[in-house]
Each structure stands twice: as structure tokens, then as C-alpha cells.
Write a protein that holds these residues in place. Structure first.
Motif, PDB file in Angstrom:
ATOM      1  N   GLY A  75       0.629  -1.162  -0.030  1.00  0.00           N
ATOM      2  CA  GLY A  75       0.129  -0.028  -0.123  1.00  0.00           C
ATOM      3  C   GLY A  75       0.934   1.433  -0.148  1.00  0.00           C
ATOM      4  N   SER A  76       2.167   1.175  -0.089  1.00  0.00           N
ATOM      5  CA  SER A  76       3.194   2.339  -0.014  1.00  0.00           C
ATOM      6  C   SER A  76       2.676   3.094  -1.210  1.00  0.00           C
ATOM      7  CB  SER A  76       4.362   1.994  -0.037  1.00  0.00           C
ATOM      8  OG  SER A  76       4.756   1.220   1.217  1.00  0.00           O
ATOM      9  N   THR A  77       3.070   4.356  -1.434  1.00  0.00           N
ATOM     10  CA  THR A  77       3.395   5.138  -2.539  1.00  0.00           C
ATOM     11  C   THR A  77       4.844   5.701  -3.003  1.00  0.00           C
ATOM     12  OG1 THR A  77       0.961   6.168  -1.917  1.00  0.00           O
ATOM     13  CG2 THR A  77       2.550   7.336  -3.536  1.00  0.00           C
ATOM     14  N   CYS A  78       4.853   5.574  -3.926  1.00  0.00           N
ATOM     15  CA  CYS A  78       6.506   6.017  -4.408  1.00  0.00           C
ATOM     16  C   CYS A  78       6.531   6.832  -5.752  1.00  0.00           C
ATOM     17  CB  CYS A  78       7.100   4.460  -4.706  1.00  0.00           C
ATOM     18  SG  CYS A  78       8.811   4.608  -4.870  1.00  0.00           S
ATOM     19  N   VAL A  79       7.347   7.727  -5.564  1.00  0.00           N
ATOM     20  CA  VAL A  79       7.843   8.564  -6.823  1.00  0.00           C
ATOM     21  C   VAL A  79       9.219   8.013  -7.278  1.00  0.00           C
ATOM     22  CG1 VAL A  79       8.645  10.934  -7.157  1.00  0.00           C
ATOM     23  CG2 VAL A  79       6.808  10.488  -5.560  1.00  0.00           C
ATOM     24  N   VAL A  80       8.996   8.109  -8.723  1.00  0.00           N
ATOM     25  CA  VAL A  80      10.199   7.641  -9.575  1.00  0.00           C
ATOM     26  C   VAL A  80      10.893   8.894 -10.161  1.00  0.00           C
ATOM     27  CG1 VAL A  80      11.076   6.024 -11.196  1.00  0.00           C
ATOM     28  CG2 VAL A  80       9.133   5.348  -9.649  1.00  0.00           C
ATOM     29  N   ASN A  81      12.249   8.980 -10.068  1.00  0.00           N
ATOM     30  CA  ASN A  81      12.966  10.058 -10.636  1.00  0.00           C
ATOM     31  C   ASN A  81      13.498   9.505 -11.941  1.00  0.00           C
ATOM     32  OD1 ASN A  81      13.209  12.408  -8.602  1.00  0.00           O
ATOM     33  ND2 ASN A  81      13.042  10.701  -7.489  1.00  0.00           N
ATOM     34  N   THR A  82      13.214  10.248 -13.048  1.00  0.00           N
ATOM     35  CA  THR A  82      13.779   9.802 -14.146  1.00  0.00           C
ATOM     36  C   THR A  82      14.219  10.949 -15.163  1.00  0.00           C
ATOM     37  OG1 THR A  82      11.809   9.499 -15.475  1.00  0.00           O
ATOM     38  CG2 THR A  82      12.515   7.633 -14.243  1.00  0.00           C
ATOM     39  N   THR A  83      15.024  10.965 -16.014  1.00  0.00           N
ATOM     40  CA  THR A  83      15.219  12.086 -17.181  1.00  0.00           C
ATOM     41  C   THR A  83      15.397  11.456 -18.111  1.00  0.00           C
ATOM     42  OG1 THR A  83      17.745  12.159 -16.389  1.00  0.00           O
ATOM     43  CG2 THR A  83      16.461  13.461 -14.903  1.00  0.00           C
TER      44      THR A  83
END
Length: 136
Positions: free
Chosen positions: A87-95
Motif C-alpha cells: 500500500g506504499s506510495t512511491c515517486v520515481v525520478n527519471t530524466t
């Protein structure tokens, strides 16, 4: 060589939109000012808190860094995702498309272990995550 027009980048959890050779904070774009879909936050952790009305506080949102993607690869992504509680929420950094592909491969490894994810993403993730087929 300039930045691709209208590309999207997430760096240190801050979401940007490329406008020719300038990065604009997503929260400062015309789309962000939309009466129906608008938002104020460019920091994706804050954006999640904003969009959930505080149900998911920014302080508990996990993040996958560009460094993890580039130095650890899919195995490090897999390990990181496995460490998150259900149930966690996660942000993914990409360029780059490569960053997105590394994340997708790591996520697929976790899915092969039986875990499931719900993703709210841009179109670039879809092409990294699964094969596309021509409609011809």
C-alpha cells in the motif's frame, strides 16, 4: 543541443516540463492552473499529499532516485520496491528513457515474485514497461 520540447523530467522528486531549452516547474504550467485538474505542487511527494487531501502525507511517500537507477540498476530497484510496505506510495525520478526502462525492469522482477502495483504514470512508462505492437 537543447532539451527536447515538452519532455518531462523528475529530479529530486521535483517534476519539470521542458519548454525548448528551459525546465519549467510543473506547478507553474498552464495545465497546473486548470480549474478541474489543476494543482500547486511541483514536488511529487507534496503533489500526492495535495491530490489525496492529506490522506497520504508527503513524509511517508517513498522515492526511487536517479542514482539508484543508474548505479544499482534493475536489481537495486527490485530490492527497493520489495522493501516497501504493501500500500506504499512511491515517486520515481527519471530524466531519460533509459532511466524509465531500468525502473520498469526492476518492477517487472518484483511482479514475477507475485507482488502487484498500481501505477499513475505518463505515456513514456508504458512503452518502457511492456512491448508495443503495431496495429497494422
Amino acid at each position: 543541443m537543447g532539451i527536447v520540447t515538452r519532455g518531462r523530467y523528475t529530479i529530486n522528486d521535483i517534476h519539470y516540463v521542458a519548454d525548448f531549452d528551459t525546465l519549467v516547474l510543473a506547478g507553474d504550467t498552464e495545465f497546473a492552473k486548470n480549474a478541474v485538474f489543476g494543482y500547486k505542487s511541483s514536488n511529487l511527494r507534496d503533489w500526492i499529499e495535495e491530490k489525496t487531501g492529506g490522506r497520504i502525507p508527503a513524509s511517508i511517500v517513498a522515492s526511487v532516485s536517479i542514482e539508484l537507477l543508474r548505479k544499482g540498476g534493475p536489481d537495486a530497484v527490485c530490492q527497493h520496491l520489495c522493501s516497501l510496505k504493501k500500500g506504499s506510495t512511491c515517486v520515481v525520478n527519471t530524466t531519460s528513457e533509459r532511466d524509465m526502462a531500468v525502473f520498469a525492469l526492476g518492477m517487472i522482477k518484483v511482479e514475477l515474485m507475485g507482488k502487484h502495483f498500481l501505477c499513475r504514470t505518463g505515456a513514456s512508462f508504458v512503452s518502457s514497461y511492456g512491448p508495443t505492437r503495431s496495429r497494422t
